[in-house]
Design a protein around this motif. Structure first.
Motif, mmCIF file in Angstrom:
data_model
loop_
_atom_site.group_PDB
_atom_site.id
_atom_site.type_symbol
_atom_site.label_atom_id
_atom_site.label_comp_id
_atom_site.label_asym_id
_atom_site.label_seq_id
_atom_site.Cartn_x
_atom_site.Cartn_y
_atom_site.Cartn_z
ATOM 1 N N LEU A 79 0.845 -1.191 0.000
ATOM 2 C CA LEU A 79 0.000 0.000 0.000
ATOM 3 C C LEU A 79 0.883 1.246 0.000
ATOM 4 O O LEU A 79 1.971 1.237 0.583
ATOM 5 C CB LEU A 79 -0.891 0.043 1.243
ATOM 6 N N THR A 80 0.389 2.284 -0.614
ATOM 7 C CA THR A 80 0.990 3.611 -0.533
ATOM 8 C C THR A 80 -0.044 4.512 0.115
ATOM 9 O O THR A 80 -1.207 4.537 -0.303
ATOM 10 C CB THR A 80 1.345 4.146 -1.933
ATOM 11 N N GLY A 81 0.374 5.240 1.146
ATOM 12 C CA GLY A 81 -0.506 6.175 1.832
ATOM 13 C C GLY A 81 -0.009 7.589 1.642
ATOM 14 O O GLY A 81 1.156 7.869 1.919
ATOM 15 N N ASP A 91 1.429 16.514 3.610
ATOM 16 C CA ASP A 91 2.780 16.149 3.181
ATOM 17 C C ASP A 91 3.202 14.739 3.632
ATOM 18 O O ASP A 91 4.338 14.346 3.445
ATOM 19 C CB ASP A 91 3.800 17.189 3.642
ATOM 20 N N PHE A 92 2.284 13.959 4.176
ATOM 21 C CA PHE A 92 2.595 12.595 4.593
ATOM 22 C C PHE A 92 2.656 11.668 3.370
ATOM 23 O O PHE A 92 1.824 11.751 2.473
ATOM 24 C CB PHE A 92 1.523 12.056 5.548
ATOM 25 N N HIS A 93 3.650 10.792 3.374
ATOM 26 C CA HIS A 93 3.784 9.739 2.352
ATOM 27 C C HIS A 93 4.449 8.539 3.026
ATOM 28 O O HIS A 93 5.589 8.625 3.456
ATOM 29 C CB HIS A 93 4.624 10.230 1.174
ATOM 30 N N TYR A 94 3.707 7.448 3.099
ATOM 31 C CA TYR A 94 4.189 6.219 3.726
ATOM 32 C C TYR A 94 3.976 5.036 2.785
ATOM 33 O O TYR A 94 3.030 5.022 1.993
ATOM 34 C CB TYR A 94 3.455 5.957 5.051
ATOM 35 N N GLU A 95 4.858 4.044 2.881
ATOM 36 C CA GLU A 95 4.765 2.809 2.106
ATOM 37 C C GLU A 95 4.579 1.648 3.084
ATOM 38 O O GLU A 95 5.239 1.603 4.139
ATOM 39 C CB GLU A 95 6.022 2.593 1.271
ATOM 40 N N ARG A 120 8.415 5.592 6.290
ATOM 41 C CA ARG A 120 8.123 6.998 5.981
ATOM 42 C C ARG A 120 8.922 7.315 4.721
ATOM 43 O O ARG A 120 10.152 7.357 4.740
ATOM 44 C CB ARG A 120 8.535 7.913 7.125
ATOM 45 N N ALA A 121 8.222 7.525 3.600
ATOM 46 C CA ALA A 121 8.880 7.655 2.303
ATOM 47 C C ALA A 121 9.384 9.068 2.016
ATOM 48 O O ALA A 121 10.280 9.245 1.188
ATOM 49 C CB ALA A 121 7.935 7.209 1.196
ATOM 50 N N ALA A 133 12.356 11.246 6.415
ATOM 51 C CA ALA A 133 12.124 10.038 5.621
ATOM 52 C C ALA A 133 13.082 8.940 6.078
ATOM 53 O O ALA A 133 14.168 9.216 6.593
ATOM 54 C CB ALA A 133 12.343 10.335 4.147
ATOM 55 N N GLY A 134 12.655 7.703 5.903
ATOM 56 C CA GLY A 134 13.494 6.561 6.246
ATOM 57 C C GLY A 134 13.088 5.867 7.529
ATOM 58 O O GLY A 134 13.484 4.723 7.771
ATOM 59 N N GLN A 135 12.311 6.526 8.378
ATOM 60 C CA GLN A 135 11.838 5.899 9.622
ATOM 61 C C GLN A 135 11.006 4.672 9.266
ATOM 62 O O GLN A 135 10.177 4.720 8.373
ATOM 63 C CB GLN A 135 10.982 6.880 10.415
#
Length: 146
Positions: A79-81, A91-95, A120-121, A133-135
């Motif tokens: 999923l991509t959120g 501005d949130f983007h998570y994979e 966290r992308a 990003a990277g978390q």
């Protein structure tokens, strides 16, 4: 398993990947939210990860979720959120990468549970609230009964 069985509302919880024992389980907490998914027979998945219901009668505050699921064994999904434009989480983007955990034939009260990792992308926030990003974190999402 039929991909459509993924459809439903889940209680989503993610946890920081800390290897040391902690004296307070809340020290592992990354998020606790509501995950709403709809899965189509072709494997397309959509939905939302809800942070807040917002104002009564208004839009929810959350991320729109899109992805794919495979009915193969083990049942896997990605999923991509992304936060909704104009929202506090724009501005949130998570994979997300996950599987459905095993259902035990003799299990008592077992509910469908998704498990996986989240990344966290992209950076979000700024200054003291900057989240880089990277978390990564681990997650569980337990399907609610209708």
């Amino acid at each position: 398993m039929d991909v459509a069985e993924l459809t439903g509302t889940y209680t989503y919880r993610s946890f920081l990947n800390r290897p040391e024992p902690v004296d307070d389980f809340n020290k592992l907490r990354f998020a606790q939210l509501e995950l709403r998914l709809t899965a189509e027979p072709d494997g397309t998945v959509s939905g939302e990860l809800v942070f807040s219901e917002g104002e009564p009668g208004g839009d929810t505050i959350g991320m729109d979720m899109v992805g794919r699921a495979s009915g193969a064994s083990p049942f896997a999904f990605t999923l991509t959120g992304k936060g909704r434009p104009g929202s506090p989480v724009a501005d949130f983007h998570y994979e997300y990468d996950g599987v459905i955990l095993r259902h035990w034939d003799i299990g008592i009260g077992q509910l469908m549970t998704l498990a996986g990792t989240v990344l966290r992308a992209e950076d979000h926030g700024s200054g003291a609230t900057l989240a880089r990003a990277g978390q990564t974190a681990s997650f569980l999402a337990v399907k609610r009964q209708a």
